[in-house]
Design a protein around this motif. Structure first.
Motif, PDB file in Angstrom:
ATOM      1  N   MET A   1       0.843  -1.200   0.000  1.00  0.00           N
ATOM      2  CA  MET A   1       0.000   0.000   0.000  1.00  0.00           C
ATOM      3  C   MET A   1       0.883   1.255   0.000  1.00  0.00           C
ATOM      4  O   MET A   1       1.781   1.390   0.812  1.00  0.00           O
ATOM      5  CB  MET A   1      -0.895  -0.005   1.249  1.00  0.00           C
ATOM      6  CG  MET A   1      -1.825   1.189   1.339  1.00  0.00           C
ATOM      7  SD  MET A   1      -2.711   1.235   2.923  1.00  0.00           S
ATOM      8  CE  MET A   1      -3.595  -0.319   2.858  1.00  0.00           C
ATOM      9  N   ALA A   2       0.614   2.141  -0.945  1.00  0.00           N
ATOM     10  CA  ALA A   2       1.382   3.393  -1.001  1.00  0.00           C
ATOM     11  C   ALA A   2       1.079   4.255   0.222  1.00  0.00           C
ATOM     12  O   ALA A   2      -0.030   4.255   0.751  1.00  0.00           O
ATOM     13  CB  ALA A   2       1.028   4.161  -2.274  1.00  0.00           C
ATOM     14  N   GLU A   3       2.066   5.003   0.652  1.00  0.00           N
ATOM     15  CA  GLU A   3       1.944   5.833   1.849  1.00  0.00           C
ATOM     16  C   GLU A   3       1.514   7.247   1.463  1.00  0.00           C
ATOM     17  O   GLU A   3       2.049   7.840   0.530  1.00  0.00           O
ATOM     18  CB  GLU A   3       3.313   5.869   2.531  1.00  0.00           C
ATOM     19  CG  GLU A   3       3.384   6.627   3.818  1.00  0.00           C
ATOM     20  CD  GLU A   3       4.795   6.612   4.373  1.00  0.00           C
ATOM     21  OE1 GLU A   3       5.055   5.825   5.290  1.00  0.00           O
ATOM     22  OE2 GLU A   3       5.646   7.365   3.852  1.00  0.00           O
ATOM     23  N   VAL A   4       0.525   7.791   2.196  1.00  0.00           N
ATOM     24  CA  VAL A   4       0.095   9.165   1.930  1.00  0.00           C
ATOM     25  C   VAL A   4       0.484  10.108   3.073  1.00  0.00           C
ATOM     26  O   VAL A   4       0.717  11.295   2.860  1.00  0.00           O
ATOM     27  CB  VAL A   4      -1.427   9.228   1.649  1.00  0.00           C
ATOM     28  CG1 VAL A   4      -2.239   8.878   2.877  1.00  0.00           C
ATOM     29  CG2 VAL A   4      -1.826  10.600   1.117  1.00  0.00           C
ATOM     30  N   ILE A   5       0.583   9.564   4.294  1.00  0.00           N
ATOM     31  CA  ILE A   5       0.914  10.358   5.476  1.00  0.00           C
ATOM     32  C   ILE A   5       2.006   9.648   6.264  1.00  0.00           C
ATOM     33  O   ILE A   5       1.930   8.436   6.475  1.00  0.00           O
ATOM     34  CB  ILE A   5      -0.333  10.541   6.376  1.00  0.00           C
ATOM     35  CG1 ILE A   5      -1.298  11.586   5.773  1.00  0.00           C
ATOM     36  CG2 ILE A   5       0.048  10.942   7.802  1.00  0.00           C
ATOM     37  CD1 ILE A   5      -2.641  11.635   6.460  1.00  0.00           C
ATOM     38  N   ARG A   6       3.020  10.410   6.688  1.00  0.00           N
ATOM     39  CA  ARG A   6       4.001   9.859   7.612  1.00  0.00           C
ATOM     40  C   ARG A   6       4.440  10.929   8.600  1.00  0.00           C
ATOM     41  O   ARG A   6       4.869  12.014   8.198  1.00  0.00           O
ATOM     42  CB  ARG A   6       5.226   9.291   6.889  1.00  0.00           C
ATOM     43  CG  ARG A   6       6.194   8.594   7.859  1.00  0.00           C
ATOM     44  CD  ARG A   6       7.224   7.720   7.152  1.00  0.00           C
ATOM     45  NE  ARG A   6       8.402   8.468   6.741  1.00  0.00           N
ATOM     46  CZ  ARG A   6       8.707   8.795   5.491  1.00  0.00           C
ATOM     47  NH1 ARG A   6       7.896   8.434   4.508  1.00  0.00           N
ATOM     48  NH2 ARG A   6       9.798   9.470   5.211  1.00  0.00           N
ATOM     49  N   LEU A   7       4.283  10.649   9.873  1.00  0.00           N
ATOM     50  CA  LEU A   7       4.789  11.509  10.931  1.00  0.00           C
ATOM     51  C   LEU A   7       6.051  10.881  11.510  1.00  0.00           C
ATOM     52  O   LEU A   7       6.057   9.691  11.835  1.00  0.00           O
ATOM     53  CB  LEU A   7       3.759  11.678  12.049  1.00  0.00           C
ATOM     54  CG  LEU A   7       2.400  12.276  11.692  1.00  0.00           C
ATOM     55  CD1 LEU A   7       1.546  12.420  12.946  1.00  0.00           C
ATOM     56  CD2 LEU A   7       2.539  13.615  10.988  1.00  0.00           C
ATOM     57  N   GLU A   8       7.094  11.692  11.631  1.00  0.00           N
ATOM     58  CA  GLU A   8       8.359  11.213  12.190  1.00  0.00           C
ATOM     59  C   GLU A   8       8.745  12.069  13.397  1.00  0.00           C
ATOM     60  O   GLU A   8       9.034  13.257  13.249  1.00  0.00           O
ATOM     61  CB  GLU A   8       9.481  11.272  11.142  1.00  0.00           C
ATOM     62  CG  GLU A   8       9.318  10.289  10.000  1.00  0.00           C
ATOM     63  CD  GLU A   8      10.509  10.313   9.052  1.00  0.00           C
ATOM     64  OE1 GLU A   8      11.427  11.152   9.234  1.00  0.00           O
ATOM     65  OE2 GLU A   8      10.513   9.502   8.107  1.00  0.00           O
ATOM     66  N   ASP A   9       8.705  11.467  14.576  1.00  0.00           N
ATOM     67  CA  ASP A   9       9.155  12.100  15.819  1.00  0.00           C
ATOM     68  C   ASP A   9       8.515  13.480  16.010  1.00  0.00           C
ATOM     69  O   ASP A   9       9.181  14.475  16.311  1.00  0.00           O
ATOM     70  CB  ASP A   9      10.688  12.214  15.819  1.00  0.00           C
ATOM     71  CG  ASP A   9      11.244  12.440  17.223  1.00  0.00           C
ATOM     72  OD1 ASP A   9      10.582  12.004  18.189  1.00  0.00           O
ATOM     73  OD2 ASP A   9      12.311  13.060  17.352  1.00  0.00           O
ATOM     74  N   ILE A  10       7.188  13.521  15.844  1.00  0.00           N
ATOM     75  CA  ILE A  10       6.461  14.791  15.933  1.00  0.00           C
ATOM     76  C   ILE A  10       6.263  15.198  17.392  1.00  0.00           C
ATOM     77  O   ILE A  10       5.787  14.422  18.221  1.00  0.00           O
ATOM     78  CB  ILE A  10       5.094  14.685  15.221  1.00  0.00           C
ATOM     79  CG1 ILE A  10       5.276  14.582  13.708  1.00  0.00           C
ATOM     80  CG2 ILE A  10       4.199  15.876  15.588  1.00  0.00           C
ATOM     81  CD1 ILE A  10       5.761  15.839  13.030  1.00  0.00           C
TER      82      ILE A  10
END
Length: 231
Positions: A1-10
Motif C-alpha cells: 500500500m502506497a503511503e500518503v501520510i508519515r509523521l516522524e518524531d512529531i
C-alpha cells in the motif's frame, strides 16, 4: 500500500506559565492511501492536536510530516493553505456552515477560494449534494435541516474539491445514533471509492466501524491496531 501520510518524531509543545505541556510527544505513524483510520483517546490525549497537524491547520514544534512524500512541517502559511485546499477535505463536529447561505452555496464556498467560475461552482456543488442524498435540498438553509442533513452538507463541502484525504473531527459528536450510523455509511462508501479517511472520535461504536484505530494518551500514540470486523 502506497503511503500518503508519515509523521516522524512529531512534537507539539506549549509553554503554560512555568510548565511545559507536550500535546504530542514523539509521535511516529504512517497512513496508507485508501485507509480508514480512527484516532481515539480521552480528552486532552492529543488527538485533536494530531488532527490539526495532519490537516495542515497547525505546525509541529519539531519533527517531520510527509504528505504525499513532501515534508510539509516547515511550509509557510500560504504554502500550508495551498496544500490543505488541494489535498484535504474537512468535516467538523459543529458543521461550520454559514447560516445565511443555501446548502448549495455552502458547498460551493471552497471553490470560490480556488478561483472556479460561478456556474461550474454551483454545478459541482449540486453533484456533491446529490452524492450525499441531498439533491432535493439545494436551496435549504442550515436552520431548515436536521443535524444529520447539515452534516451531509458539510461532507459534500469537504468533497467538492475532490480531495484525496478527508479529515473528520468528531463528525457524529452532535448527532443521534441513527444519524450517526447514516453518516458513517457515507464515510464507508467514500472509503470504498478510494478516499483516505482520518477521523477523530471518542465513541467506541463509531471507531469500530473504521478499519484501524490509533489510541492517544498523554500526547503519545499508545496503540495502533487493525479493526478485525466492521460493524
Amino acid at each position: 500500500m502506497a503511503e500518503v501520510i508519515r509523521l516522524e518524531d512529531i512534537m507539539k509543545t506549549y509553554i503554560m506559565g512555568d510548565s511545559t505541556v507536550h500535546a504530542l510527544n514523539h509521535v511516529d505513524v504512517s497512513i496508507g492511501v485508501g485507509e480508514f483510520v480512527a484516532i481515539m483517546g480521552p480528552s486532552g490525549s492529543g488527538k485533536s492536536t494530531m488532527m490539526n497537524i495532519l490537516g495542515c491547520l497547525d505546525r509541529p514544534t519539531s519533527g517531520k510530516y510527509f504528505l504525499d512524500g513532501r515534508d510539509v512541517a516547515g511550509l509557510n502559511d500560504d504554502e500550508l493553505a495551498h496544500t490543505r485546499n488541494a489535498k484535504i477535505g474537512f468535516v467538523f463536529q459543529n458543521f461550520n456552515l454559514l447560516p445565511k447561505l443555501s446548502a448549495q452555496s455552502n458547498v460551493a464556498l471552497p471553490l470560490v477560494y480556488a478561483g472556479v467560475p460561478e456556474e461550474e461552482r454551483m454545478e459541482r456543488a449540486r453533484k456533491a449534494l446529490e452524492a450525499v442524498g441531498l439533491g432535493q435540498r439545494l436551496e435549504h438553509k442550515p436552520n431548515e435541516m436536521s443535524g444529520g442533513q447539515r452534516q451531509r452538507v458539510a461532507i459534500a463541502r469537504a468533497l467538492v474539491n475532490n480531495p484525496a484525504i478527508v479529515m473528520a473531527d468528531e463528525p457524529t459528536g452532535n448527532l443521534d445514533t441513527k444519524s450517526s450510523y447514516e453518516i458513517m455509511d457515507i464515510f464507508k462508501a467514500l472509503n470504498d471509492m478510494g478516499k483516505t479517511i482520518v477521523m477523530v472520535t471518542h465513541e467506541p461504536d463509531i471507531g469500530e466501524q473504521t478499519k484501524r484505530i490509533l489510541v492517544m494518551r498523554d500526547g503519545k500514540l499508545t496503540s495502533d491496531e487493525a479493526v478485525l470486523k466492521n460493524v
